[in-house]
Scaffold this motif. Sequence first.
Motif, PDB file in Angstrom:
ATOM      1  N   VAL A  23       0.850  -1.193   0.000  1.00 43.91           N
ATOM      2  CA  VAL A  23       0.000   0.000   0.000  1.00 43.91           C
ATOM      3  C   VAL A  23       0.884   1.240   0.000  1.00 43.91           C
ATOM      4  O   VAL A  23       1.940   1.263   0.647  1.00 43.91           O
ATOM      5  N   GLU A  24       0.457   2.249  -0.727  1.00 39.21           N
ATOM      6  CA  GLU A  24       1.170   3.532  -0.706  1.00 39.21           C
ATOM      7  C   GLU A  24       0.197   4.663  -0.441  1.00 39.21           C
ATOM      8  O   GLU A  24      -0.857   4.756  -1.069  1.00 39.21           O
ATOM      9  N   TYR A  25       0.578   5.541   0.484  1.00 40.40           N
ATOM     10  CA  TYR A  25      -0.182   6.760   0.753  1.00 40.40           C
ATOM     11  C   TYR A  25       0.416   7.907  -0.059  1.00 40.40           C
ATOM     12  O   TYR A  25       1.638   8.095  -0.063  1.00 40.40           O
ATOM     13  N   GLY A  26      -0.431   8.682  -0.706  1.00 43.03           N
ATOM     14  CA  GLY A  26       0.051   9.858  -1.425  1.00 43.03           C
ATOM     15  C   GLY A  26       0.992   9.522  -2.557  1.00 43.03           C
ATOM     16  O   GLY A  26       2.130  10.006  -2.579  1.00 43.03           O
ATOM     17  N   PRO A  27       0.559   8.705  -3.533  1.00 42.82           N
ATOM     18  CA  PRO A  27       1.450   8.274  -4.614  1.00 42.82           C
ATOM     19  C   PRO A  27       1.828   9.376  -5.593  1.00 42.82           C
ATOM     20  O   PRO A  27       2.763   9.221  -6.378  1.00 42.82           O
TER      21      PRO A  27
END
Length: 207
Positions: A66-70
């Motif tokens: 998961v990535e926040y703020g890609p």
Amino acid sequence: MNAPAGDQALKRRARDRGAKSLGPLAMFFREFLRHPVMVGSIIPSSGKLIRNMLSRCDWPNTKLFVEYGPGVGTFARAILDRLGPDATYLVIDTNREFIDYLRDRIHDPRFVAVHGSAADVRQIIAENGHTEADYILSGLPFSTLPPGIGPKIAYETHDALRAGGAFLVYQFSPKCRDFIALAFDNIDHAFEPVNIPPAQLYWAWKG
């Protein structure tokens, strides 16, 4: 007076066409000017930072990353190149322009882009058919988030990770460690000078 729905739809389509015509650097710079507090940097991360940040992941055993703020997908190719064929790469951003941009440009069955908040990560993971994440990456500017959001993201991230998983954080200020430490006891740190600006790197391990 509010514009008629038809006019709003036309403006929306015009914005979409404008975004699609931009390259990643131009798109990133435009959104930085529009939302400097949320984007946090004027240019994307360096290749050296990306390689260093991802170097401690156990990729053969990663099923959900998961990535926040890609943003414009600066980490996307490196992550997809490392993920297995049956894994999922889920990105979450509050900026719809970035989400639409990524959906238009990344055509990989493992890639899922969600317009939402990192504070709702567990709900978003569940809605996409998963129970936990192996790794969660974040470049969100913790110190400039609205009051209470930074701690909530830290706790939600901890609960969303599997045992042995990690929260990967890159920031320009070491103050972000205070937010991470609210939920994680085991935190590794490194400094990456080959980036504009130089960055603090953290790997916060669960369990």
